[in-house]
Scaffold this motif. Structure first.
Motif, PDB file in Angstrom:
ATOM      1  N   CYS A 290       0.793  -1.159  -0.139  1.00  6.63           N
ATOM      2  CA  CYS A 290       0.045   0.003   0.259  1.00  6.63           C
ATOM      3  C   CYS A 290       0.795   1.133  -0.084  1.00  6.63           C
ATOM      4  O   CYS A 290       0.503   2.307   0.211  1.00  6.63           O
ATOM      5  CB  CYS A 290      -0.999   0.162   1.287  1.00  6.63           C
ATOM      6  N   ALA A 291       2.349   1.046  -0.418  1.00  5.44           N
ATOM      7  CA  ALA A 291       3.122   2.246  -0.232  1.00  5.44           C
ATOM      8  C   ALA A 291       2.482   3.407  -1.297  1.00  5.44           C
ATOM      9  O   ALA A 291       1.960   3.267  -2.178  1.00  5.44           O
ATOM     10  CB  ALA A 291       4.542   1.809  -0.838  1.00  5.44           C
ATOM     11  N   GLY A 292       2.761   4.566  -0.616  1.00  2.00           N
ATOM     12  CA  GLY A 292       2.379   5.867  -1.462  1.00  2.00           C
ATOM     13  C   GLY A 292       3.358   5.995  -2.379  1.00  2.00           C
ATOM     14  O   GLY A 292       4.044   7.079  -2.545  1.00  2.00           O
ATOM     15  N   SER A 293       3.446   5.558  -3.667  1.00  2.00           N
ATOM     16  CA  SER A 293       4.531   5.323  -4.528  1.00  2.00           C
ATOM     17  C   SER A 293       4.308   6.422  -5.403  1.00  2.00           C
ATOM     18  O   SER A 293       5.116   6.768  -6.442  1.00  2.00           O
ATOM     19  CB  SER A 293       4.676   4.105  -5.175  1.00  2.00           C
ATOM     20  N   ARG A 294       3.236   6.880  -5.700  1.00  2.00           N
ATOM     21  CA  ARG A 294       2.817   8.076  -6.587  1.00  2.00           C
ATOM     22  C   ARG A 294       2.603   9.333  -5.755  1.00  2.00           C
ATOM     23  O   ARG A 294       1.475   9.350  -5.071  1.00  2.00           O
ATOM     24  CB  ARG A 294       1.853   7.767  -7.574  1.00  2.00           C
TER      25      ARG A 294
END
Ligand code: TXE
Length: 479
Positions: A290-294
Motif C-alpha cells: 500500500c506504499a504511497g509510491s505516486r
C-alpha cells in the motif's frame, strides 16, 4: 559518511540455530527429500541459517496433520480457542525483542520499525482475534457460519511476522487449522512463531509451518486437502493461484500489488504532508503493497513540496538495520534490488528526472538510496508499475477531478492518501477513489479492526475486522 558497525549486543537476544526443520504436527521435523536452502542477512550477505525445503511428501504430511487437528479444533468452544490465541499474543509480547531482532536480521528492515510496528501489530492481531473467538455469533457472518477446514496460506517477505499474524489469527479464531508457507528469503520469524505455538501448548497440527520457495507454495495451494487459500504476494503469482484453484471447491483471498497515490492539496499542512509522503514511500524500504509510491501534488505547491521533500530525504539514514537510528534498511534480496534498479533506469530512459541524496552505502549487502522522480507522466512505467522499493514518482494536478482521474489510472486499487484541511473534499475524494483503504492526513496506519484489501488487480477479499473473519467461514447448508 556512513560507518557500518554491526550491533552484536542486539543480535545476542536471538538464539539463531544453524539449521531449521519443518514444523509439522507440533514438532520440528526433517524434510523428506527436500533440498535445504540458506537464508541470508540482506545487510551483510552472511548466511543466517540453513532452512528445510518442504517436498510434496512434506506438504502431504502437513495437510494431513492439519486435517486431523481440524476435527477437535473446530469443535472446541470459541472461548477455549480464544484462550490459546490470547496465550500466543502474550508470548509474542514477551518475546518481542527476539522477534524484532530476528525480523530485522532476516528481512533487512530497520529495528525501530520491527520493534514499533511489525511485532506490536502482529501481537495485536492475535489479541483482537482472540476477542472474536467466542463472539462469532455477533459478527454478522451469515447463516450457520462454519470454518472451511484446512487453510493453505502463502505469505511474502516484506512483513513476514505481520502477514503471518494477519493470516493465522482469523483462521484459528474461526476454527480452521493452518498450513503456512513463509517467503523463502524470510522464513525465520515464522519458525520462531512455531516455537511460540509449542510454548502456548497449541494442540499439534493446528498450525503447521512449511518452508520452501514457489514450488512448495504451489504444492500447498494446489493440494486437494486444502479447503481455502489465502495469499499475499505478486499479482503474477496471485493470478497463477487463481488459475490453479479455478473449478475446485477452494475459496481464496488474494492480496496483491499496489500503486497508491498520495494526493497533496494546496491547503494541506505542508510540513505534515511531507512527513506523510516520506512515511508513505520510504517506510520499510518501500516494500509495502500500500506504499504511497505516486505523489500527486497540486501544481501551485509542487515546487515547495519538492524542495522540502529533498531536504527531508537528505536527513534519512540508510544502513545497518540493527542500528536504532536507521531510517532505511537493506533491500530484502538481490533479485528485488535488481528489479528496483531496472525500473529506476526505465524511469530515466523515459525522460523523468531522477534525484537521490548523497549518502555512502555499506560495501556488502543490498542497498538503494531513497529516490525521487519528478516530471513523471501517467504513461511512464514508473507511474504504472509497482516498484516495491524506495522510489517515489511525482506527478502534478490542478483540480480535484484531475487528481481522482490520475489516482485511479493504474491497474491497481489498494490504497490512497489525501492531504487537505477540507473535510468535504476528503469525503468526496474517498468516495471517488478506487482504493480499498483511503487515509486522510495520515498514511500507512494499520489496525486489526480495519478491513484491508483492494480493487482491480490488487486482489480480492479483505483481511482484518469483521470482513476479514468472514473470509474464514462458510455459510448456509451443511456440507
Ligand atoms: O513475489 P512472489 P516476489 C510484488 C512486488 C515485488 C514482486 C515480486 O512488486 O517486486 O511482487 O516479488 C510464493 N504458487 N510483491 O517474486 O513470487 C513465494 O515463495 C504459490 C507484492 O518475491 O509473489 C512467496 O512465499 N506460491 C506483495 C510468495 O509467493 C508461490 C508482496 C510471494 O512471492 C508461487 C511481495 C506459486 N507459483 C511481492 N510462486 C504484496 N502484495 O505485498 C511464488 N510463491
Amino acid at each position: 559518511t556512513f560507518d557500518y558497525a554491526p550491533a552484536p549486543e542486539s543480535r545476542s537476544v536471538v538464539d539463531l540455530k544453524s539449521s531449521y526443520g519443518l514444523f509439522i504436527d507440533g514438532e520440528f521435523v526433517d524434510s523428506r527429500g527436500g533440498t535445504p536452502f540458506k537464508t541470508i542477512s540482506p545487510a551483510t550477505e552472511e548466511v543466517l541459517a540453513e532452512v528445510s525445503e518442504a517436498s510434496q511428501e512434506d506438504v502431504d504430511r502437513a495437510v494431513a496433520a492439519a486435517r486431523t487437528a481440524f476435527r477437535s479444533w473446530s469443535r472446541l468452544s470459541g472461548a477455549d480457542r480464544g484462550k490459546y490465541l490470547f496465550r500466543i499474543a502474550r508470548i509474542m509480547q514477551e518475546r518481542a525483542r527476539e522477534f524484532a531482532v530476528l525480523e530485522s536480521l532476516d528481512n533487512g528492515k530497520p529495528i525501530k520499525e520491527s520493534r514499533d510496528v511489525d511485532v506490536p501489530i502482529a501481537a495485536a492481531h492475535f489479541f483482537y482475534h482472540a476477542g472474536w473467538a467466542d463472539k462469532l455469533a455477533y459478527a454478522s457472518l451469515g447463516d450457520n457460519p462454519r470454518p472451511h477446514g484446512v487453510v493453505g496460506q502463502v505469505i511474502p517477505w516484506n512483513f513476514p511476522l505481520l502477514m503471518l499474524s494477519w493470516k493465522i489469527a482469523p483462521a484459528l479464531a474461526t476454527g480452521n487449522t493452518v498450513v503456512l508457507k513463509p517467503a523463502e528469503t524470510t522464513p525465520l520469524t515464522a519458525l520462531l512463531f512455531a516455537e511460540v505455538c509449542q510454548q502456548a501448548d497449541l494442540p499439534p497440527g493446528v498450525v503447521n509451518i512449511i518452508t520452501g520457495a514457489g514450488p512448495t507454495g504451489q504444492a500447498l495451494v494446489g493440494h486437494e486437502g486444502v479447503d481455502k487459500v489465502a495469499f499475499t504476494g505478486s499479482t503474477a503469482v496471485g493470478k497463477a493461484i487463481a488459475r490453479t484453484i479455478a473449478g475446485t471447491r477452494k475459496k481464496a483471498t488474494l492480496e496483491l500489488g499496489g500503486k497508491a497515490a498520495n494526493i497533496v492539496f494546496d491547503d494541506s499542512p505542508v510540513d505534515q504532508a511531507v512527513e506523510g509522503i516520506v512515511t508513505g514511500i520510504f517506510f520499510n524500504q518501500g516494500h509495502v503493497c500500500c506504499a504511497g509510491s505516486r505523489l500527486l501534488v497540486q501544481e501551485s505547491i509542487a515546487e515547495e513540496v519538492e524542495a522540502k521533500l529533498k531536504a527531508r530525504l537528505a536527513t534519512l539514514r540508510v544502513g545497518d538495520p540493527l542500528d536504532k537510528n536507521t531510517d532505511i534498511g537493506a533491500i530484502n534480496s538481490r533479485a528485488q534490488l535488481d528489479r528496483i534498479t531496472e525500473l529506476a533506469q526505465v524511469g530515466e530512459d523515459e525522460g523523468a528526472v531522477r534525484w537521490a541524496p548523497e549518502c555512502e552505502l555499506p560495501a556488502n549487502g543490498f542497498w538503494f538510496r531513497p529516490t525521487i522522480f519528478t516530471g513523471v507522466s501517467q504513461t511512464h512505467r514508473i507511474a504504472q508499475e509497482e516498484i516495491f522499493g524506495p522510489v517515489l514518482s511525482v506527478l502534478t494536478f490542478r483540480t480535484p477531478g484531475e487528481a481522482v482521474a490520475k489516482a485511479n489510472n493504474t491497474p491497481y486499487g489498494l490504497s490512497a492518501g489525501i492531504w487537505t484541511e477540507k473535510g468535504s473534499r476528503i469525503l468526496w475524494m474517498a468516495d471517488q477513489l478506487k482504493a480499498g483503504v483511503v487515509w486522510a492526513n495520515t498514511f500507512n496506519k494499520f489496525d486489526p479492526a480495519s478491513p484491508f484489501g483492494g480493487y482491480k488487480e490488487s486482489g480480492y477479499g479483505r483481511e482484518g475486522g469483521r470482513h476479514g473473519l468472514s473470509a474464514y467461514v462458510t455459510t448456509g447448508a451443511t456440507r
